[in-house]
Design a protein around this motif. Structure first.
Motif, PDB file in Angstrom:
ATOM      1  N   ARG A 123      -7.712   4.999  -0.083  1.00  0.00           N
ATOM      2  CA  ARG A 123      -8.338   4.299  -1.219  1.00  0.00           C
ATOM      3  C   ARG A 123      -9.720   4.875  -1.513  1.00  0.00           C
ATOM      4  O   ARG A 123     -10.104   5.007  -2.687  1.00  0.00           O
ATOM      5  CB  ARG A 123      -8.408   2.804  -0.921  1.00  0.00           C
ATOM      6  N   SER A 124     -10.446   5.232  -0.476  1.00  0.00           N
ATOM      7  CA  SER A 124     -11.758   5.862  -0.684  1.00  0.00           C
ATOM      8  C   SER A 124     -11.598   7.215  -1.377  1.00  0.00           C
ATOM      9  O   SER A 124     -12.378   7.561  -2.278  1.00  0.00           O
ATOM     10  CB  SER A 124     -12.476   6.047   0.655  1.00  0.00           C
ATOM     11  N   GLN A 130      -4.198   0.690   9.062  1.00  0.00           N
ATOM     12  CA  GLN A 130      -5.033   0.185   7.972  1.00  0.00           C
ATOM     13  C   GLN A 130      -6.237   1.090   7.734  1.00  0.00           C
ATOM     14  O   GLN A 130      -6.726   1.184   6.603  1.00  0.00           O
ATOM     15  CB  GLN A 130      -5.494  -1.249   8.277  1.00  0.00           C
ATOM     16  N   GLU A 131      -6.709   1.770   8.773  1.00  0.00           N
ATOM     17  CA  GLU A 131      -7.816   2.709   8.594  1.00  0.00           C
ATOM     18  C   GLU A 131      -7.399   3.864   7.675  1.00  0.00           C
ATOM     19  O   GLU A 131      -8.212   4.356   6.879  1.00  0.00           O
ATOM     20  CB  GLU A 131      -8.289   3.240   9.940  1.00  0.00           C
ATOM     21  N   GLU A 186      -7.463   2.581   4.069  1.00  0.00           N
ATOM     22  CA  GLU A 186      -8.809   2.547   3.510  1.00  0.00           C
ATOM     23  C   GLU A 186      -9.308   3.949   3.190  1.00  0.00           C
ATOM     24  O   GLU A 186      -9.997   4.160   2.180  1.00  0.00           O
ATOM     25  CB  GLU A 186      -9.765   1.849   4.489  1.00  0.00           C
ATOM     26  N   ARG A 221     -10.880   6.629  -5.024  1.00  0.00           N
ATOM     27  CA  ARG A 221     -12.089   6.256  -5.778  1.00  0.00           C
ATOM     28  C   ARG A 221     -12.936   7.483  -6.067  1.00  0.00           C
ATOM     29  O   ARG A 221     -13.440   7.662  -7.179  1.00  0.00           O
ATOM     30  CB  ARG A 221     -12.895   5.213  -5.001  1.00  0.00           C
ATOM     31  N   TRP A 258       0.823  -1.208   0.000  1.00  0.00           N
ATOM     32  CA  TRP A 258       0.000   0.000   0.000  1.00  0.00           C
ATOM     33  C   TRP A 258       0.864   1.267   0.000  1.00  0.00           C
ATOM     34  O   TRP A 258       0.436   2.298  -0.534  1.00  0.00           O
ATOM     35  CB  TRP A 258      -0.974   0.015   1.178  1.00  0.00           C
TER      36      TRP A 258
END
Length: 489
Positions: A469-470, A462-463, A466, A473, A425
């Protein structure tokens, strides 16, 4: 604090054979990484090593610690609006995250607070002497003698150079520029803090992040801002003019660009042209301030071209003939990288070489240096100056391969340790850094930044992955009913 008394060096040599003393020059991000990793080493915990960092400023943080531009050169080039150009989960030390709910691209004050938190969390402050400048560092076999601004002269077995490279401004040798500098018509961005009235027509030279930021900010106070960067095609957007490289500064306020065009009646020029690598505490016997001769063979001396230090094994250890390569290390010279986690990896490699000098295969390292030289030459670095500019510049994912190499090298001395590998990542988000920053700026402009990050990170890194990645998008796809979404930028 574990500092040797200022007594004759000869009487201390026997003691130094049993307790290895390590000097760190600087307590910015590089110095803090070195302190943290070394203080967790088995050698330090067993009392076989001691480590002291000398920092000439009032606090840790290095370039991130603000200061008014009253010194010459200023203590830091930090301007008021500066934010990171990397998302902080990618930028942070792997051992210490930014606090939950931190804006994805934090401002300088948040980074400074983070570095202070890092120093406090790992109990590094007792290892640092603030307000203490290293004025001299000289090899006197078998030790380094370190001279301090206090008048003390102290012996050390190893020295880590962590003084950063954002202090001494780089002034181009463009024809006519020296006259502009002498008359106050041009200044370096090291003195810039916020947009202010310096004339109706302002020229900003430099295509890096500071050049882009300063030219955009100056548009709010100047009638015309001309932003010059090598290879840029002419473009006018409102009161901002984008132009190519300046090849001449004329005495009447005119400048000529690389494509032959010119601009007139310039009132002031801000040079966002970078900084020189500078080690004022070293004598020529340690490092020579000039471009090194062509190789092979490798030179017998160490060189500082002001763009790179050469030749260094692993971009860290000096391969020369005057002192042991394992006795000295230069941290944080690489550019175009995510610096903090890379510094941790470098510190691990340093621990291995300091503990086992034979682990540094100088023949193999020399071959690696020659190979890199050949690769850069093949890629277009054809002159010694071009080669020096490219030497510590990593492209895209080379930094992550380098980090893995440092982890793997450091781990050979402790095979029982879990092998550290850069997570996928980090590569992914570094590659998307520009789009992430553009999207985050739009989120901020909409007043939605706090909503995006509230509570993120409380459950671990990890939060943050995410969230990024959001955000990607949203930036790539957008809302089909929203004509202002990032997908349309």
């Amino acid at each position: 604090m574990d500092i040797l008394p200022n007594i004759p060096l000869e009487s201390l040599r026997d003691e130094l054979t049993s307790t290895k003393r390590i000097c760190v020059i600087g307590a910015g991000p590089s110095g803090l990484a070195a302190l943290k990793v070394i203080s967790e080493s088995p050698q330090y915990k067993a009392g076989r090593w001691s480590i002291t960092a000398f920092e000439d400023r009032t606090n840790v943080g290095g370039v991130w610690l603000p200061a008014p531009p009253v010194d010459n050169p200023p203590l830091t080039p930090l301007y008021d609006s500066l934010t990171t150009n990397l998302p902080h989960p990618v930028m942070a030390y792997t051992s210490h995250s930014f606090p939950p709910s931190t804006p994805l691209f934090p401002n300088a004050a948040a980074v400074q607070a983070y570095l202070e938190s890092f120093a406090s969390h790992f109990n590094l402050l007792p290892l640092i002497r603030l307000n203490t400048t290293v004025t001299g560092a000289k090899w006197e076999a078998p030790i380094w003698t370190i001279t301090l601004s206090t008048g003390e002269v102290l012996p050390f077995d190893h020295v880590i150079v962590a003084n950063g490279h954002y202090r001494l401004p780089r002034i181009p040798d463009t024809p006519g520029l020296s006259e502009w500098m002498a008359t106050g018509k041009a200044s370096h961005s090291a003195w810039y803090r916020r947009p202010h009235n310096i004339g109706d027509v302002v020229l900003v030279v430099g295509g890096g992040p500071s050049g882009k930021d300063i030219s955009a900010e100056m548009c709010s106070v100047a009638k015309v801002v001309i932003h010059s960067a090598t290879g840029t095609s002419p473009e006018d957007i409102g009161n901002l003019k984008r132009r190519g490289r300046v090849i001449e500064f004329k005495s009447d306020g005119q400048v000529v660009f690389e494509d032959g065009t010119s601009e007139q009646a310039i009132d002031h020029c801000i040079l966002a042209t970078g900084y020189q690598m500078d080690f004022p505490f070293f004598e020529d016997s340690v490092i020579l301030a000039s471009i090194p001769p062509p190789s092979p063979p490798l030179p017998r001396d160490l060189f500082n071209s002001s763009y790179h230090v050469y030749p260094l094994a692993k971009h860290l250890f000096p391969l020369q003939s005057h002192y042991p390569p394992s006795s000295l290390a230069f941290m944080g010279l690489l550019i175009r990288v995510a610096p903090f986690p890379l510094l941790e990896a470098q510190a691990r490699a340093i621990v291995r070489v300091f503990s086992d000098p034979s682990s540094l295969d100088t023949t193999h390292e020399a071959i690696d240096i020659i190979t890199r030289s050949e690769q850069l030459q093949a890629a277009g670095a054809l002159t010694p100056l071009q080669l020096s500019k490219a030497w510590h510049r990593f492209e895209e994912h080379q930094q992550f391969d380098y980090r893995n190499e440092m982890y793997e090298f450091a781990g050979r001395s402790r095979p029982s340790d879990e092998v550290i590998v850069v997570p996928d990542w980090e590569r992914e988000m570094y590659h998307e850094k520009e789009l992430l920053r553009t999207a985050w700026r739009e989120v901020e402009q909409r007043g939605e930044a706090e909503k995006w990050v509230k509570g993120v990170g409380e459950g671990g890194v990890q939060e943050w992955v995410e969230l990024m990645r959001s955000l990607l998008r949203w930036a790539k796809q957008g809302d089909p009913d929203d004509t202002t979404s990032c997908s349309r930028l």
